[in-house]
Design a protein around this motif. Structure first.
Motif, PDB file in Angstrom:
ATOM      1  N   GLU A 117      -1.082   0.153  -4.107  1.00 38.35           N
ATOM      2  CA  GLU A 117      -1.800   0.159  -5.388  1.00 38.35           C
ATOM      3  C   GLU A 117      -2.338  -1.235  -5.644  1.00 38.35           C
ATOM      4  O   GLU A 117      -1.664  -2.079  -6.245  1.00 38.35           O
ATOM      5  CB  GLU A 117      -0.876   0.611  -6.519  1.00 38.35           C
ATOM      6  CG  GLU A 117      -1.574   0.738  -7.845  1.00 38.35           C
ATOM      7  CD  GLU A 117      -2.891   1.508  -7.776  1.00 38.35           C
ATOM      8  OE1 GLU A 117      -3.955   0.877  -7.927  1.00 38.35           O
ATOM      9  OE2 GLU A 117      -2.850   2.728  -7.580  1.00 38.35           O
ATOM     10  N   PRO A 118      -3.551  -1.520  -5.181  1.00 34.94           N
ATOM     11  CA  PRO A 118      -4.114  -2.873  -5.277  1.00 34.94           C
ATOM     12  C   PRO A 118      -4.202  -3.430  -6.700  1.00 34.94           C
ATOM     13  O   PRO A 118      -4.227  -4.646  -6.874  1.00 34.94           O
ATOM     14  CB  PRO A 118      -5.503  -2.732  -4.653  1.00 34.94           C
ATOM     15  CG  PRO A 118      -5.376  -1.558  -3.731  1.00 34.94           C
ATOM     16  CD  PRO A 118      -4.421  -0.622  -4.424  1.00 34.94           C
ATOM     17  N   GLN A 119      -4.251  -2.586  -7.721  1.00 38.41           N
ATOM     18  CA  GLN A 119      -4.363  -3.071  -9.092  1.00 38.41           C
ATOM     19  C   GLN A 119      -3.011  -3.403  -9.725  1.00 38.41           C
ATOM     20  O   GLN A 119      -2.946  -3.908 -10.842  1.00 38.41           O
ATOM     21  CB  GLN A 119      -5.102  -2.044  -9.958  1.00 38.41           C
ATOM     22  CG  GLN A 119      -6.534  -1.821  -9.513  1.00 38.41           C
ATOM     23  CD  GLN A 119      -7.326  -3.112  -9.429  1.00 38.41           C
ATOM     24  OE1 GLN A 119      -7.329  -3.915 -10.355  1.00 38.41           O
ATOM     25  NE2 GLN A 119      -7.983  -3.342  -8.301  1.00 38.41           N
ATOM     26  N   SER A 120      -1.913  -3.108  -9.022  1.00 37.21           N
ATOM     27  CA  SER A 120      -0.591  -3.427  -9.567  1.00 37.21           C
ATOM     28  C   SER A 120      -0.385  -4.942  -9.580  1.00 37.21           C
ATOM     29  O   SER A 120      -1.024  -5.685  -8.850  1.00 37.21           O
ATOM     30  CB  SER A 120       0.505  -2.760  -8.733  1.00 37.21           C
ATOM     31  OG  SER A 120       0.491  -3.266  -7.408  1.00 37.21           O
ATOM     32  N   THR A 121       0.510  -5.393 -10.447  1.00 34.14           N
ATOM     33  CA  THR A 121       0.919  -6.798 -10.498  1.00 34.14           C
ATOM     34  C   THR A 121       2.163  -6.939  -9.641  1.00 34.14           C
ATOM     35  O   THR A 121       3.127  -6.189  -9.816  1.00 34.14           O
ATOM     36  CB  THR A 121       1.225  -7.215 -11.950  1.00 34.14           C
ATOM     37  OG1 THR A 121       0.029  -7.091 -12.717  1.00 34.14           O
ATOM     38  CG2 THR A 121       1.746  -8.638 -12.022  1.00 34.14           C
TER      39      THR A 121
END
Length: 167
Positions: A32-36
């Protein structure tokens, strides 16, 4: 893997505790590239010379504003940590004398609906740590619950624990 994929979403905040090469955090970021994702290791040299380079090699240079690298002892890095939906860690409960530091991070930094996945040998000979001792410590806190979600029963005995807050 499927459970992990369902857990990591764009809004997820993930901590790779005792990250070393950063493999667990890198997997979360790639899923999930948008996760922190925050990477933490005791050694600043490991972060600078291994974790960051490995992250960039596997995830590229983009979206670095959702990534943070933290070094230092678990008892002092707490002020640099957030609340996490998922904390992943491997080989961090090997020493019975430092297990309470891991426990305190989980108590203080798991979000209310978050959980931790801790991979470990069942017992570390010579240092006294491992899954069994850590399970006892977690249960004695009265704040967290702990369960084995995967086991390797042949050869080197290993387990993955899921730790979550008691509601």
């Amino acid at each position: 893997k499927q459970w992990y994929q369902r857990r990591v979403r764009a809004s997820s905040c993930v901590l790779d505790l005792g990250c070393g090469s950063g493999l667990l955090g890198i997997c979360a970021k790639r899923m999930e590239p948008q996760s922190t994702v925050h990477f933490q290791d005791y050694n600043e040299e490991v972060i600078a010379n291994f974790t960051i380079k490995n992250y960039h090699k596997n995830c590229g240079e983009q979206d670095t504003h959702t990534v943070k690298f933290i070094s230092g002892d678990w008892s002092v890095v707490t002020k640099h940590l957030a609340k996490y939906d998922l904390i992943v860690s491997a080989e961090t409960i090997y020493n019975i004398n430092s297990q309470h530091k891991v426990l305190n991070i989980l108590i203080d930094h798991l979000s209310d609906n978050g959980c931790a996945l801790i991979a470990s040998k069942r017992h570390y000979f010579g240092v006294g740590g491992g899954v069994i001792d850590f399970q006892r410590l977690v249960e004695s806190s009265g704040l967290l619950k702990c369960e084995v979600v995967w086991s390797q029963e042949s050869g080197l005995l290993r387990d993955i624990l899921r730790v979550y807050k008691i509601k």
